[in-house]
Design a protein around this motif. Structure first.
Motif, PDB file in Angstrom:
ATOM      1  N   VAL A 115       0.891  -9.857   2.161  1.00 53.37           N
ATOM      2  CA  VAL A 115      -0.342  -9.962   1.393  1.00 53.37           C
ATOM      3  C   VAL A 115      -0.113 -10.449  -0.032  1.00 53.37           C
ATOM      4  CG1 VAL A 115      -0.320  -7.549   0.625  1.00 53.37           C
ATOM      5  CG2 VAL A 115      -2.488  -8.761   0.850  1.00 53.37           C
ATOM      6  N   LEU A 116       1.025 -10.126  -0.642  1.00 49.85           N
ATOM      7  CA  LEU A 116       1.261 -10.537  -2.022  1.00 49.85           C
ATOM      8  C   LEU A 116       1.508 -12.037  -2.140  1.00 49.85           C
ATOM      9  CD1 LEU A 116       3.487  -7.636  -3.373  1.00 49.85           C
ATOM     10  CD2 LEU A 116       1.031  -7.971  -3.620  1.00 49.85           C
ATOM     11  N   VAL A 117       1.972 -12.651  -1.073  1.00 46.76           N
ATOM     12  CA  VAL A 117       2.208 -14.089  -1.079  1.00 46.76           C
ATOM     13  C   VAL A 117       0.960 -14.834  -0.614  1.00 46.76           C
ATOM     14  CG1 VAL A 117       3.585 -15.959  -0.086  1.00 46.76           C
ATOM     15  CG2 VAL A 117       4.682 -13.799  -0.724  1.00 46.76           C
ATOM     16  N   ARG A 118       0.281 -14.278   0.404  1.00 50.26           N
ATOM     17  CA  ARG A 118      -0.907 -14.950   0.951  1.00 50.26           C
ATOM     18  C   ARG A 118      -2.138 -14.763   0.065  1.00 50.26           C
ATOM     19  NH1 ARG A 118       0.214 -11.797   5.348  1.00 50.26           N
ATOM     20  NH2 ARG A 118      -1.856 -10.860   5.126  1.00 50.26           N
ATOM     21  N   GLY A 119      -2.172 -13.654  -0.684  1.00 45.12           N
ATOM     22  CA  GLY A 119      -3.368 -13.327  -1.443  1.00 45.12           C
ATOM     23  C   GLY A 119      -3.721 -14.398  -2.458  1.00 45.12           C
ATOM     24  N   ALA A 120      -4.937 -14.924  -2.353  1.00 45.84           N
ATOM     25  CA  ALA A 120      -5.408 -15.944  -3.283  1.00 45.84           C
ATOM     26  C   ALA A 120      -6.048 -15.259  -4.478  1.00 45.84           C
ATOM     27  CB  ALA A 120      -6.408 -16.870  -2.593  1.00 45.84           C
ATOM     28  N   VAL A 121      -5.293 -15.092  -5.553  1.00 48.87           N
ATOM     29  CA  VAL A 121      -5.776 -14.415  -6.756  1.00 48.87           C
ATOM     30  C   VAL A 121      -5.321 -15.197  -7.984  1.00 48.87           C
ATOM     31  CG1 VAL A 121      -5.757 -12.131  -5.658  1.00 48.87           C
ATOM     32  CG2 VAL A 121      -3.734 -12.913  -6.895  1.00 48.87           C
ATOM     33  N   ASP A 122      -5.990 -14.927  -9.108  1.00 50.67           N
ATOM     34  CA  ASP A 122      -5.628 -15.564 -10.369  1.00 50.67           C
ATOM     35  C   ASP A 122      -4.674 -14.711 -11.193  1.00 50.67           C
ATOM     36  OD1 ASP A 122      -7.337 -17.823  -9.962  1.00 50.67           O
ATOM     37  OD2 ASP A 122      -9.040 -16.526 -10.426  1.00 50.67           O
ATOM     38  N   GLY A 123      -4.514 -13.448 -10.815  1.00 53.02           N
ATOM     39  CA  GLY A 123      -3.633 -12.562 -11.548  1.00 53.02           C
ATOM     40  C   GLY A 123      -3.577 -11.208 -10.870  1.00 53.02           C
ATOM     41  N   PHE A 124      -2.639 -10.365 -11.321  1.00 53.83           N
ATOM     42  CA  PHE A 124      -2.408  -9.081 -10.690  1.00 53.83           C
ATOM     43  C   PHE A 124      -2.556  -7.922 -11.676  1.00 53.83           C
ATOM     44  CE2 PHE A 124       0.123 -12.043  -8.139  1.00 53.83           C
ATOM     45  CZ  PHE A 124      -0.243 -11.688  -6.848  1.00 53.83           C
ATOM     46  N   LEU A 125      -3.193  -6.851 -11.219  1.00 53.58           N
ATOM     47  CA  LEU A 125      -3.148  -5.551 -11.882  1.00 53.58           C
ATOM     48  C   LEU A 125      -2.157  -4.713 -11.075  1.00 53.58           C
ATOM     49  CD1 LEU A 125      -6.990  -5.023 -12.366  1.00 53.58           C
ATOM     50  CD2 LEU A 125      -5.340  -5.489 -14.194  1.00 53.58           C
ATOM     51  N   VAL A 126      -1.038  -4.373 -11.677  1.00 54.45           N
ATOM     52  CA  VAL A 126       0.048  -3.683 -10.974  1.00 54.45           C
ATOM     53  C   VAL A 126      -0.062  -2.200 -11.291  1.00 54.45           C
ATOM     54  CG1 VAL A 126       2.537  -3.627 -10.558  1.00 54.45           C
ATOM     55  CG2 VAL A 126       1.442  -5.758 -11.279  1.00 54.45           C
ATOM     56  N   TYR A 127      -0.612  -1.424 -10.356  1.00 56.13           N
ATOM     57  CA  TYR A 127      -0.968  -0.033 -10.646  1.00 56.13           C
ATOM     58  C   TYR A 127       0.016   0.963 -10.038  1.00 56.13           C
ATOM     59  CZ  TYR A 127      -3.619   4.332 -10.641  1.00 56.13           C
ATOM     60  OH  TYR A 127      -4.018   5.649 -10.804  1.00 56.13           O
ATOM     61  N   SER A 128       0.702   1.672 -10.881  1.00 55.71           N
ATOM     62  CA  SER A 128       1.549   2.810 -10.506  1.00 55.71           C
ATOM     63  C   SER A 128       2.506   2.468  -9.369  1.00 55.71           C
ATOM     64  CB  SER A 128       0.665   4.009 -10.118  1.00 55.71           C
ATOM     65  OG  SER A 128       1.410   5.208 -10.144  1.00 55.71           O
ATOM     66  N   ILE A 129       3.208   1.351  -9.512  1.00 53.92           N
ATOM     67  CA  ILE A 129       4.197   0.940  -8.513  1.00 53.92           C
ATOM     68  C   ILE A 129       5.558   1.550  -8.886  1.00 53.92           C
ATOM     69  CG2 ILE A 129       5.366  -1.022  -7.452  1.00 53.92           C
ATOM     70  CD1 ILE A 129       2.434  -0.896  -6.724  1.00 53.92           C
ATOM     71  N   PRO A 130       6.256   2.204  -7.945  1.00 56.20           N
ATOM     72  CA  PRO A 130       7.526   2.861  -8.268  1.00 56.20           C
ATOM     73  C   PRO A 130       8.597   1.872  -8.714  1.00 56.20           C
ATOM     74  CG  PRO A 130       6.672   3.617  -6.151  1.00 56.20           C
ATOM     75  CD  PRO A 130       5.846   2.439  -6.556  1.00 56.20           C
ATOM     76  N   GLU A 131       9.560   2.382  -9.467  1.00 57.89           N
ATOM     77  CA  GLU A 131      10.682   1.550  -9.889  1.00 57.89           C
ATOM     78  C   GLU A 131      11.451   1.049  -8.664  1.00 57.89           C
ATOM     79  OE1 GLU A 131      13.127   3.742 -12.533  1.00 57.89           O
ATOM     80  OE2 GLU A 131      11.732   3.612 -14.212  1.00 57.89           O
ATOM     81  N   GLY A 132      11.902  -0.184  -8.746  1.00 60.90           N
ATOM     82  CA  GLY A 132      12.692  -0.748  -7.663  1.00 60.90           C
ATOM     83  C   GLY A 132      11.889  -1.239  -6.487  1.00 60.90           C
ATOM     84  N   HIS A 133      10.569  -1.201  -6.582  1.00 63.97           N
ATOM     85  CA  HIS A 133       9.729  -1.657  -5.471  1.00 63.97           C
ATOM     86  C   HIS A 133       9.830  -3.177  -5.372  1.00 63.97           C
ATOM     87  CE1 HIS A 133       6.452  -2.161  -2.718  1.00 63.97           C
ATOM     88  NE2 HIS A 133       6.069  -0.895  -2.783  1.00 63.97           N
ATOM     89  N   PRO A 134      10.113  -3.717  -4.177  1.00 64.03           N
ATOM     90  CA  PRO A 134      10.269  -5.175  -4.045  1.00 64.03           C
ATOM     91  C   PRO A 134       9.006  -5.959  -4.379  1.00 64.03           C
ATOM     92  CG  PRO A 134      10.185  -4.110  -1.876  1.00 64.03           C
ATOM     93  CD  PRO A 134      10.340  -3.016  -2.898  1.00 64.03           C
ATOM     94  N   ALA A 135       7.850  -5.298  -4.361  1.00 63.19           N
ATOM     95  CA  ALA A 135       6.614  -5.997  -4.684  1.00 63.19           C
ATOM     96  C   ALA A 135       6.628  -6.556  -6.101  1.00 63.19           C
ATOM     97  CB  ALA A 135       5.422  -5.065  -4.496  1.00 63.19           C
ATOM     98  N   ILE A 136       7.315  -5.882  -7.008  1.00 64.06           N
ATOM     99  CA  ILE A 136       7.362  -6.346  -8.391  1.00 64.06           C
ATOM    100  C   ILE A 136       8.023  -7.724  -8.462  1.00 64.06           C
ATOM    101  CG2 ILE A 136       8.260  -5.883 -10.694  1.00 64.06           C
ATOM    102  CD1 ILE A 136       6.057  -3.999  -9.950  1.00 64.06           C
ATOM    103  N   ASP A 137       9.176  -7.869  -7.810  1.00 59.80           N
ATOM    104  CA  ASP A 137       9.863  -9.165  -7.820  1.00 59.80           C
ATOM    105  C   ASP A 137       9.002 -10.250  -7.185  1.00 59.80           C
ATOM    106  OD1 ASP A 137      12.097  -8.126  -9.068  1.00 59.80           O
ATOM    107  OD2 ASP A 137      13.128  -7.670  -7.192  1.00 59.80           O
ATOM    108  N   THR A 138       8.257  -9.878  -6.139  1.00 58.34           N
ATOM    109  CA  THR A 138       7.422 -10.864  -5.455  1.00 58.34           C
ATOM    110  C   THR A 138       6.337 -11.408  -6.376  1.00 58.34           C
ATOM    111  OG1 THR A 138       7.808  -9.830  -3.300  1.00 58.34           O
ATOM    112  CG2 THR A 138       5.899 -11.271  -3.492  1.00 58.34           C
ATOM    113  N   VAL A 139       5.622 -10.512  -7.075  1.00 57.85           N
ATOM    114  CA  VAL A 139       4.534 -11.004  -7.930  1.00 57.85           C
ATOM    115  C   VAL A 139       5.085 -11.731  -9.148  1.00 57.85           C
ATOM    116  CG1 VAL A 139       2.879  -9.273  -7.161  1.00 57.85           C
ATOM    117  CG2 VAL A 139       4.296  -8.777  -9.141  1.00 57.85           C
TER     118      VAL A 139
END
Length: 348
Positions: free
Chosen positions: A113-137
């Motif tokens: 979803v982080l790659v497919r999601g068509a968005v103009d920007g991200f609100l990154v809410y309470s994501i744990p340290e080391g979560h791979p989603a951070i590197d993706t966005v």
């Protein structure tokens, strides 16, 4: 649009205004254009075409660690969502919820979803340290704003001083003379585990907010000479009421405690309910303090920390929209307030 303009006897710009800037046309002129468009079977500008022209898709993505129901079940998150929705510009901007569960293989692979999601920007809410989603966005190089998330690179962020606020509420509790203290924490490590927490798990905490609050509680214990090793910590393993009640049951079923420090109001309210179920009076038999000051906290008379959850959402969304418009990002630290009510009385 060209065909509609020709059939309606207006310019192509007027057709565009009819759909995108109706205030630039009289009501009669807009109604005429829309009627002609309907007759010709034209449903309006193609969103993909508009995106290609403007470079924007008209959507923001809100990243959450848990499943979608969490966004609506957790009281603090619903307050944050309320604040986001109050930003006027979002009336014509979609908000896309992007669940990023740690156990998701596709998220871990930098896909989904982080790659497919068509968005103009991200609100990154309470994501744990080391979560791979951070590197993706970060790899998408789109504007983003962190909310209650560690931010070592100094990127735009909205948050509070969790450690300071946690120390204040624990200091207030311990100033009443309580020494047999238990702590209820929502989640330190996003692995689904709950139960009694040892020092190694506290040290390994990856949830930024909970780690900071635990550090504040420990500081207050040192100030009041309450040995940290004597403080029993129970982790719920999640943010829902059922897990909170299970953690409170486990805490109260062990050695007696005079006071409970809960790392969120949801945990505190669950502790009060469980205490009442066991015939314990609050605060006469056990005192309880929370954190957040969600709407239900006032009704329960809960002593807690008030943080501006709605403002946090509003400011984060406003900041992200500004960054998308080319304005510089910044860090916003919001104030907190100790709210003293009736669940924290004098030690008996």
């Amino acid at each position: 649009m060209h065909d509609v303009a020709k059939a309606a006897g207006v310019s192509q710009a007027a057709v565009s205004y009819a759909y995108n800037r109706p205030h630039k046309l009289s009501e009669a002129r807009r109604a005429h254009i829309l009627a002609v468009a309907e007759k010709l079977g034209y449903a309006g500008p193609n969103p993909a075409g508009r995106s290609l022209r403007t470079g924007q898709v008209g959507a923001l993505g809100l990243m959450i660690t848990d499943s979608l129901p969490y966004a609506f079940d957790d009281p603090a998150t619903t307050e944050l969502l309320k604040g986001i929705s109050e930003v006027g510009e979002l009336a014509e901007v979609a908000l896309t919820l992007l669940p990023c569960p740690l156990e998701s293989a596709r998220v871990a692979e930098g896909a989904g979803v982080l790659v497919r999601g068509a968005v103009d920007g991200f609100l990154v809410y309470s994501i744990p340290e080391g979560h791979p989603a951070i590197d993706t966005v970060l790899s998408r190089r789109l504007p983003l704003v962190f909310i209650d998330t560690p931010n070592p690179d100094g990127l735009p962020r909205v948050g509070i001083r969790d450690r300071k606020a946690a120390r204040e509420v624990a200091d207030h509790l311990l100033s009443h003379g309580y020494r047999q203290v238990g702590i209820l924490v929502d989640r330190l490590v996003p692995d689904g585990r709950g139960g009694t927490v040892d020092a190694a798990r506290v040290k390994a905490a990856r949830d930024h907010v909970m780690r900071e609050r635990m550090a504040g509680y420990a500081a207050a214990c040192r100030k009041h000479k309450v040995p940290w090793r004597s403080v029993r910590v129970v982790e719920a393993g999640g943010f829902d009421y059922e897990r909170a009640c299970a953690a409170a049951e486990q805490l109260l079923a062990a050695e007696p405690v005079e006071a409970i420090i809960a790392a969120s109001d949801l945990m505190a309210l669950a502790a009060i309910d469980v205490a009442h179920k066991h015939g314990l009076r609050v605060p006469d038999d056990v005192a309880v303090v929370g954190f957040d000051d969600i709407p239900a906290a006032k009704a329960a008379g809960l002593t807690t920390v008030r943080q501006p959850l709605v403002d946090k959402g509003r400011l984060a969304a406003r900041l992200l929209l500004d960054i998308i418009d080319g304005k510089p990002g910044r860090e916003i630290i919001l104030p907190t307030e100790l709210v003293v009510r009736g669940t924290c009385g004098a030690a008996h």
